[in-house]
Design a protein around this motif. Structure first.
Motif, PDB file in Angstrom:
ATOM      1  N   LEU A 123       6.742  12.279   5.877  1.00  0.00           N
ATOM      2  CA  LEU A 123       6.050  11.239   6.635  1.00  0.00           C
ATOM      3  C   LEU A 123       6.064   9.947   5.827  1.00  0.00           C
ATOM      4  O   LEU A 123       5.513   9.910   4.710  1.00  0.00           O
ATOM      5  CB  LEU A 123       4.610  11.661   6.952  1.00  0.00           C
ATOM      6  CG  LEU A 123       4.467  12.970   7.750  1.00  0.00           C
ATOM      7  CD1 LEU A 123       4.241  14.154   6.802  1.00  0.00           C
ATOM      8  CD2 LEU A 123       3.313  12.883   8.728  1.00  0.00           C
ATOM      9  N   ILE A 124       6.709   8.919   6.360  1.00  0.00           N
ATOM     10  CA  ILE A 124       6.911   7.684   5.608  1.00  0.00           C
ATOM     11  C   ILE A 124       6.235   6.532   6.333  1.00  0.00           C
ATOM     12  O   ILE A 124       6.680   6.100   7.406  1.00  0.00           O
ATOM     13  CB  ILE A 124       8.415   7.388   5.446  1.00  0.00           C
ATOM     14  CG1 ILE A 124       9.120   8.587   4.802  1.00  0.00           C
ATOM     15  CG2 ILE A 124       8.617   6.123   4.618  1.00  0.00           C
ATOM     16  CD1 ILE A 124      10.616   8.578   4.958  1.00  0.00           C
ATOM     17  N   ARG A 125       5.133   6.057   5.752  1.00  0.00           N
ATOM     18  CA  ARG A 125       4.447   4.907   6.329  1.00  0.00           C
ATOM     19  C   ARG A 125       5.225   3.644   6.004  1.00  0.00           C
ATOM     20  O   ARG A 125       5.640   3.427   4.854  1.00  0.00           O
ATOM     21  CB  ARG A 125       3.026   4.816   5.788  1.00  0.00           C
ATOM     22  CG  ARG A 125       2.398   3.452   6.047  1.00  0.00           C
ATOM     23  CD  ARG A 125       0.904   3.471   6.192  1.00  0.00           C
ATOM     24  NE  ARG A 125       0.328   2.147   6.023  1.00  0.00           N
ATOM     25  CZ  ARG A 125       0.532   1.110   6.825  1.00  0.00           C
ATOM     26  NH1 ARG A 125       1.314   1.227   7.875  1.00  0.00           N
ATOM     27  NH2 ARG A 125      -0.043  -0.061   6.584  1.00  0.00           N
ATOM     28  N   VAL A 126       5.456   2.805   7.010  1.00  0.00           N
ATOM     29  CA  VAL A 126       6.102   1.503   6.820  1.00  0.00           C
ATOM     30  C   VAL A 126       5.193   0.439   7.425  1.00  0.00           C
ATOM     31  O   VAL A 126       4.736   0.572   8.555  1.00  0.00           O
ATOM     32  CB  VAL A 126       7.512   1.452   7.461  1.00  0.00           C
ATOM     33  CG1 VAL A 126       8.493   2.293   6.670  1.00  0.00           C
ATOM     34  CG2 VAL A 126       7.493   1.901   8.914  1.00  0.00           C
ATOM     35  N   GLY A 127       4.892  -0.584   6.654  1.00  0.00           N
ATOM     36  CA  GLY A 127       3.987  -1.603   7.158  1.00  0.00           C
ATOM     37  C   GLY A 127       3.930  -2.807   6.244  1.00  0.00           C
ATOM     38  O   GLY A 127       4.742  -2.957   5.335  1.00  0.00           O
ATOM     39  N   SER A 128       2.956  -3.658   6.480  1.00  0.00           N
ATOM     40  CA  SER A 128       2.772  -4.857   5.668  1.00  0.00           C
ATOM     41  C   SER A 128       1.584  -4.658   4.738  1.00  0.00           C
ATOM     42  O   SER A 128       0.749  -3.776   4.947  1.00  0.00           O
ATOM     43  CB  SER A 128       2.551  -6.085   6.553  1.00  0.00           C
ATOM     44  OG  SER A 128       1.424  -5.886   7.386  1.00  0.00           O
ATOM     45  N   CYS A 129       1.521  -5.491   3.710  1.00  0.00           N
ATOM     46  CA  CYS A 129       0.407  -5.422   2.764  1.00  0.00           C
ATOM     47  C   CYS A 129       0.133  -6.819   2.218  1.00  0.00           C
ATOM     48  O   CYS A 129       0.969  -7.724   2.317  1.00  0.00           O
ATOM     49  CB  CYS A 129       0.702  -4.448   1.623  1.00  0.00           C
ATOM     50  SG  CYS A 129       2.031  -4.992   0.504  1.00  0.00           S
ATOM     51  N   GLY A 130      -1.031  -6.971   1.625  1.00  0.00           N
ATOM     52  CA  GLY A 130      -1.384  -8.206   0.931  1.00  0.00           C
ATOM     53  C   GLY A 130      -1.480  -7.936  -0.552  1.00  0.00           C
ATOM     54  O   GLY A 130      -2.220  -7.033  -0.970  1.00  0.00           O
ATOM     55  N   THR A 131      -0.728  -8.687  -1.355  1.00  0.00           N
ATOM     56  CA  THR A 131      -0.763  -8.437  -2.791  1.00  0.00           C
ATOM     57  C   THR A 131      -1.960  -9.127  -3.447  1.00  0.00           C
ATOM     58  O   THR A 131      -2.410 -10.193  -3.003  1.00  0.00           O
ATOM     59  CB  THR A 131       0.527  -8.888  -3.487  1.00  0.00           C
ATOM     60  OG1 THR A 131       0.451  -8.525  -4.877  1.00  0.00           O
ATOM     61  CG2 THR A 131       0.744 -10.380  -3.381  1.00  0.00           C
ATOM     62  N   ILE A 132      -2.464  -8.516  -4.517  1.00  0.00           N
ATOM     63  CA  ILE A 132      -3.563  -9.098  -5.298  1.00  0.00           C
ATOM     64  C   ILE A 132      -3.177  -9.222  -6.773  1.00  0.00           C
ATOM     65  O   ILE A 132      -4.044  -9.335  -7.639  1.00  0.00           O
ATOM     66  CB  ILE A 132      -4.874  -8.297  -5.130  1.00  0.00           C
ATOM     67  CG1 ILE A 132      -4.681  -6.817  -5.457  1.00  0.00           C
ATOM     68  CG2 ILE A 132      -5.415  -8.446  -3.702  1.00  0.00           C
ATOM     69  CD1 ILE A 132      -5.972  -5.992  -5.416  1.00  0.00           C
ATOM     70  N   GLN A 133      -1.866  -9.210  -7.051  1.00  0.00           N
ATOM     71  CA  GLN A 133      -1.378  -9.351  -8.420  1.00  0.00           C
ATOM     72  C   GLN A 133      -0.417 -10.521  -8.542  1.00  0.00           C
ATOM     73  O   GLN A 133       0.369 -10.796  -7.626  1.00  0.00           O
ATOM     74  CB  GLN A 133      -0.664  -8.066  -8.867  1.00  0.00           C
ATOM     75  CG  GLN A 133      -1.560  -6.847  -8.994  1.00  0.00           C
ATOM     76  CD  GLN A 133      -2.574  -6.958 -10.121  1.00  0.00           C
ATOM     77  OE1 GLN A 133      -2.394  -7.735 -11.067  1.00  0.00           O
ATOM     78  NE2 GLN A 133      -3.642  -6.182 -10.034  1.00  0.00           N
TER      79      GLN A 133
END
Length: 236
Positions: A89-99
């Motif tokens: 099961l491979i989740r693909v999506g967007s994210c917000g970086t905090i680094q």
């Protein structure tokens, strides 16, 4: 043995592959199937949560939307694992970086998923459980990204229940602990997979640099999203 249907997934006789991509948006699932699959067939429309099965370079693969948040992806991933025999099961999506040092359009591959959710308490572990992805899938995904020349980062992400946080200092505390980026699903997915002895991974496109207030447009996200999906598809 695979089930014929559940309250949330009704394939009506269509097969669900052992490997499935899991975007949050069901319309992205439709886009992936129509763009990349040979002979895509819809296996689910319950509650508008589209799922499709087809082939990619001769390998059978499925894709299905999961909705937003740990409760939603956990419901669908549980049924896919326990009633339809899905193994990867491979989740693909967007994210917000905090680094610092992570840019818009970079790819983040989740080695682990910290969380502010209460979801993990159900497993009754006498301590603090750290949900991890499948190293087998992670190693392959990193190799594929490198072969594609895709800039990527591997590490810990935060699966948060909170999109609009009343505590303005919360993300800074997670950043101090080395969290690369924030999304909303992977901890539940990884825990479900671990409990069932199957493999799961999260691959994300950076759509926001949170502390700098930088964001991509919807059109830009669509272009960057395809690079991430192509990495995930190679895992099939």
């Amino acid at each position: 043995m695979a089930s014929k249907s559940t309250p949330h997934i009704d394939p009506k006789g269509e097969e669900i592959a052992e490997t499935i991509l899991l975007p949050g948006d069901p319309l992205r699932a439709k886009f992936i199937a129509e763009t990349y699959f040979d002979n895509p067939r819809c296996f689910n429309e319950v509650r508008g949560m589209y799922g499709f099965t087809g082939t990619y370079r001769g390998h059978k693969i499925s894709v299905m939307g999961t909705g937003m948040g740990i409760p939603s992806i956990s419901l669908y991933s549980y049924e896919l694992i326990h009633f339809f025999d899905v193994k990867n099961l491979i989740r693909v999506g967007s994210c917000g970086t905090i680094q610092d040092g992570i840019d818009l359009y970079d790819v983040v591959i989740a080695q682990g998923a910290s969380t502010d959710s209460n979801y993990l308490t159900q497993f009754g572990v006498p301590g603090t459980y750290a949900p991890l992805s499948s190293y087998r899938l992670l190693e392959q995904a990193k190799r594929i990204a490198d072969e594609h020349g895709q800039r990527c980062h591997v590490g810990n992400v935060l699966s948060s229940d909170i999109f609009y946080n009343d505590d303005p200092d919360a993300l800074g505390k997670w950043a101090k602990m080395g969290i690369l980026a924030v999304e909303m699903e992977s901890a539940g997915l990884f825990a479900n997979a671990a409990a069932a002895g199957v493999d799961a991974l999260g691959i994300f496109t950076v759509s926001d640099i949170i502390f700098a207030g930088k964001h991509t447009t919807p059109d830009e996200r669509q272009t960057a999203f395809t690079k991430m999906v192509e990495i995930a598809l190679e895992l099939a």
